[in-house]
Write an enzyme that holds these catalytic residues in place. Structure first.
Site, PDB file in Angstrom:
ATOM      1  N   GLU A  76       4.791   7.160  -7.197  1.00 14.89           N
ATOM      2  CA  GLU A  76       3.858   6.314  -7.944  1.00 14.89           C
ATOM      3  C   GLU A  76       3.735   6.771  -9.402  1.00 14.89           C
ATOM      4  O   GLU A  76       3.721   5.956 -10.318  1.00 14.89           O
ATOM      5  CB  GLU A  76       2.480   6.379  -7.270  1.00 14.89           C
ATOM      6  N   ARG A 109      -1.483   5.676   2.257  1.00 10.79           N
ATOM      7  CA  ARG A 109      -2.911   5.941   2.096  1.00 10.79           C
ATOM      8  C   ARG A 109      -3.726   4.729   2.565  1.00 10.79           C
ATOM      9  O   ARG A 109      -3.152   3.734   3.042  1.00 10.79           O
ATOM     10  CB  ARG A 109      -3.220   6.293   0.640  1.00 10.79           C
ATOM     11  N   ASP A 110      -5.021   4.780   2.403  1.00 11.10           N
ATOM     12  CA  ASP A 110      -5.839   3.663   2.887  1.00 11.10           C
ATOM     13  C   ASP A 110      -5.808   2.532   1.863  1.00 11.10           C
ATOM     14  O   ASP A 110      -6.821   2.147   1.303  1.00 11.10           O
ATOM     15  CB  ASP A 110      -7.277   4.126   3.165  1.00 11.10           C
ATOM     16  N   GLU A 111      -4.597   2.017   1.658  1.00 15.02           N
ATOM     17  CA  GLU A 111      -4.418   0.925   0.712  1.00 15.02           C
ATOM     18  C   GLU A 111      -3.377  -0.036   1.292  1.00 15.02           C
ATOM     19  O   GLU A 111      -3.718  -0.971   1.971  1.00 15.02           O
ATOM     20  CB  GLU A 111      -4.021   1.485  -0.662  1.00 15.02           C
TER      21      GLU A 111
HETATM   22  C1  BGC Z   1      -2.104   0.457  -6.577  1.00 12.07           C
HETATM   23  C2  BGC Z   1      -1.149  -0.026  -7.608  1.00 12.07           C
HETATM   24  C3  BGC Z   1      -1.751  -1.252  -8.199  1.00 12.07           C
HETATM   25  C4  BGC Z   1      -2.979  -0.769  -8.902  1.00 12.07           C
HETATM   26  C5  BGC Z   1      -3.679  -1.769  -9.751  1.00 12.07           C
HETATM   27  C6  BGC Z   1      -3.350   0.870  -7.259  1.00 12.07           C
HETATM   28  O1  BGC Z   1      -4.303   1.358  -6.413  1.00 12.07           O
HETATM   29  O2  BGC Z   1      -1.575   1.433  -5.772  1.00 12.07           O
HETATM   30  O3  BGC Z   1       0.157   0.024  -7.340  1.00 12.07           O
HETATM   31  O4  BGC Z   1      -0.940  -2.050  -8.930  1.00 12.07           O
HETATM   32  O5  BGC Z   1      -3.870  -0.135  -8.056  1.00 12.07           O
HETATM   33  O6  BGC Z   1      -3.503  -1.426 -10.985  1.00 12.07           O
END
Ligand code: BGC
Length: 740
Positions: free
Chosen positions: A622, A337-339
């Site tokens: 996740e 995803r956009d992360e």
């Molecule tokens: C991420 C997590 C991260 C969390 C912070 C999410 O968007 O995917 O794995 O640790 O944010 O709590």
């Protein structure tokens, strides 16, 4: 290495299109050795006389660019000819393109730039240098756009035009030689199926969720297009599911030249198992023309595991793939995803499992370098490193920031590098000082917004942070981090008496606030209107209390029994999130509930490790129920099918069930604790780790009621053996057999 080379940029800004920096040169003498160094703000691909040079992709990798930018070194001796053409194609990548969610681009720089230097040593002893400067020419390239999240457009019919001479420019970050592993192409996977979905879309299934891209070899009409869209899963109707990719388009567009073409992205990657041929120019796709290529950091494989339960073996497979997919230059949360960011919490949660699977020292040496550079002056450590959120800050959160104590310490235990521990000792200390100053009470951390027991199943389904009070978690991690700082100081011969003196005080303060009448109770805590009623009656609260050693006397028994009762009352299922899960089975098996630990491990209903396995997962999810029983999905805003955190259970599988653990007192497995805790439900288990001291292996198997053990101890190591009967022995290097 200091160089006179100049950073150069394109004379024209082409938006997201990649440009090529070009230089021709001749060698008129015999070359003895030729070495190239190159780097970019953005990403570069280096071609010499038309051939791609080096094994790396996505170079120069991702660092905290404002502080430092890696350069790569290439030996090009055998590639030089009398007349040579150098070309470095540069795309936006992490530094210039979208990163940190799709609304942030140009975070580190507003344009790409390149630096290059080459030294040629001739056989007559003379030397010549070629440096990037304003004499280089800049051309357009076939890569019309290349974005980490959105994918790449390559048009092989696009005219290549001269944009002009390069322009010299300044770059903020310091140039450093590559400290991390190369990012390389690894497995090549053929499609297992090409099929039409109920919507009529043509989809390739590679049978494995992965990070990387699809390579296509094809010949078709000039100007015709291939458009690919990627997805991790199909929905319950069998159609491609892309909502969980959020704003990331994951779209590759290729325009054919008419000749024999090979396409794959140069400046992008995707997280996927399925690929939709949204446009395809040929009648029927030939499976042979497609290969999914897994891209990740090059790390030496060190671990192996197999047992008599196929589902646990699949879980292990998913854990290893979860790691590969998310160890792409830095430990990321997810690849699709956009992360795709360097979340500190995820990194520390999974670290011990990671260091079983692969040698991760160099990988973490690089990332920790950036973590240290980005640590705030007051010692705070952000949730994401490299930080890349425009105008937004991540929380300074316990269990996330604690990565700075947990990872250096465990790196030391696994790989024995005092140098690295010493380098990061100041970072560890500053973090503990930061917590200590956090207040309002000296020996507890009762302030700030924390991520808490992220994604635990014991809170309102709309909340991400679990029901365990975050200040309880924060205070326990304060104790834990301080204890690791003390251990590190002692190893390094640094006076840590001040911190050692803190330990009983923190512990006492935790007990005063959270332990009452022999049980966990919230004696007082700050909680805001609208928050759920704070309760310590959560599985994670008991897990942490047990694991972080705040119990006195018989409390450990009582707490473990409470924990076990809660799990039983929940249908033998956990509710723990990111914080509680890594220690859950340890807390049980260390405190008289081995049987229950195995039952949890083998549980197939959600929440459980095997739930995803039973639903076809090939990587870790996740959420425990990213895909729900009824076939619907968790909220698409936070639903990755490739998040490694829950794979932390491998630390228990190998460390407790098989029973191999490094000992802090003699790092690098010079001394090993071997204490298998077998169970007939697995039939057999066999794990090995190729440690810095050699290979350690434990294999146990059941024959009737007897358990047989085969144990291999590295030649120069000592193993402290404890078998379930209570039998103990000290084993030197060699192979041993036991039965009981
Ligand atoms: C991420 C997590 C991260 C969390 C912070 C999410 O968007 O995917 O794995 O640790 O944010 O709590």
């Amino acid at each position: 290495m200091k160089t006179q080379a100049k950073w150069i940029m394109s004379p024209k800004d082409l938006g997201g299109a990649a440009v090529s920096f070009v230089k021709n040169f001749n060698t008129n003498k015999t070359v003895k050795k030729a070495t190239v160094c190159a780097s970019a703000i953005g990403l570069y691909a280096f071609y010499l006389n038309g051939n791609r040079v080096g094994k790396g992709v996505l170079t120069p990798g991702w660092t905290s660019y404002r502080h430092r930018v890696q350069y790569q070194t290439y030996d090009v001796t055998s590639l030089l000819q009398a007349e040579n053409n150098l070309e470095l194609c540069v795309g936006e990548g992490w530094a210039v393109g979208y990163v940190g969610y799709s609304d942030t681009n140009h975070f580190f720089a507003d344009h790409t730039s390149l630096i290059f230097w080459m030294e040629v040593l001739y056989t007559d002893g003379t030397r010549e240098q070629l440096l990037s400067d304003a004499s280089w020419e800049v051309y357009t390239s076939p890569i019309l756009s290349g974005e980490i999240y959105h994918g790449e457009t390559v048009d092989l019919t696009a005219p290549i035009e001269l944009l002009g001479q390069a322009v010299e420019c300044e770059v903020e970050g310091k140039l450093i030689p590559q400290v991390g592993e190369w990012i390389v192409e690894n497995e090549r996977i053929a499609p297992v199926e090409i099929f039409r979905t109920p919507k009529g879309e043509l989809v390739l299934d590679f049978g494995q969720n992965l990070t990387g891209y699809v390579e296509i070899k094809i010949q078709g009409p000039r100007g015709s297009r291939i458009v690919l869209h990627h997805a991790e899963v199909l929905d319950k109707d069998g159609n491609l599911y892309t909502e969980n990719l959020r704003a990331a388009r994951n779209e590759n567009i290729y325009v054919l030249s008419g000749g024999k073409d090979t396409f794959k992205p140069t400046f992008s990657f995707q997280g996927f198992r399925y690929v939709r041929l949204t446009e395809f120019p040929l009648e029927t796709p030939d499976p042979e023309s497609f290969r999914a290529i897994a891209v990740h950091s090059e790390m030496k494989r060190t671990g192996s595991f197999v047992c008599g339960n196929e589902k646990i073996n699949q879980l292990y497979h998913n854990i290893v793939w979860g790691q590969k997919c998310n160890y792409l230059d830095l430990p990321t949360d997810c690849p699709q995803r956009d992360e795709r960011l360097g979340w500190t919490g995820d990194a520390q949660i999974f670290f011990r499992a990671a260091a079983i699977n692969y040698d991760v020292e160099r990988f973490f040496e690089k990332w920790l370098g950036d973590v240290a550079l980005e640590q705030h002056k007051n010692g705070a450590v952000a949730g994401i490193v490299p930080h890349c959120l425009q105008g937004k800050v991540t929380r300074i959160s316990s269990a996330w920031g604690d990565a700075v104590t947990i990872i250096p310490w465990n790196l030391y235990v696994t790989y024995g590098s005092k140098k690295l521990l010493k380098k990061h000792f100041p970072m560890m200390k500053k973090w503990v000082d930061y917590i200590h100053a956090a207040g309002p009470e000296e020996y507890l951390w009762l302030e700030g917004r924390h991520y808490g027991d992220w994604l635990a199943m014991d809170n309102d389904p709309d909340r991400n942070d679990g029901a365990t009070p975050t200040y309880f978690i924060a205070s326990l991690y304060y104790l834990y981090s301080t204890s690791l700082l003390v251990k590190a100081g002692k190893v390094l011969g640094i006076d840590v008496s001040k911190y050692e003196a803190l330990l009983p005080k923190i512990r006492a303060a935790i007990r005063a606030r959270y332990v009452k009448d022999g049980d966990l109770r919230l004696v007082a805590d700050t909680w805001k209107e609208g928050d759920p009623e704070p309760t310590l009656q959560t599985q994670t609260a008991y897990v942490l209390a047990l694991y972080f050693g705040i119990c006195d006397g018989d409390e450990a028994n009582l707490f473990a029994n409470r924990l076990a009762a809660m799990i039983r009352a929940n249908g033998t299922r956990m509710t723990t999130g990111f914080v509680g899960t890594p220690y859950l089975l340890h807390a049980l098996s260390e405190n008289g509930h081995l049987e229950l630990a195995y039952e949890l491990l083998l549980q197939e209903k959600s929440p459980s490790w095997l739930y995803s396995v039973c639903h076809g997962a090939t990587t870790m999810w996740e959420h425990w129920n990213s895909l729900k029983e009824d076939g619907s999905f968790w909220n698409p805003h936070m639903n990755s099918f490739n998040h490694y955190a829950y794979g932390a259970v491998l630390d228990w599988i190998v460390g407790v069930s098989v029973g191999i653990q490094p000992m802090e007192s003699a790092p690098t497995y010079k001394e090993i604790s071997i204490a298998p805790r077998p169970h007939a439900c697995l039939g057999f288990a066999d794990a090995s780790i190729l440690t810095r001291s050699g290979k350690v292996r434990v294999h146990w198997y059941y024959k009737g009621n007897t358990v047989y053990y085969e144990i291999e101890v590295p030649e120069d190591s000592i193993a402290h053996l404890r078998l379930p009967s209570g039998y103990t022995a000290t084993l030197s290097g060699g192979t041993y057999h036991f039965a009981e």
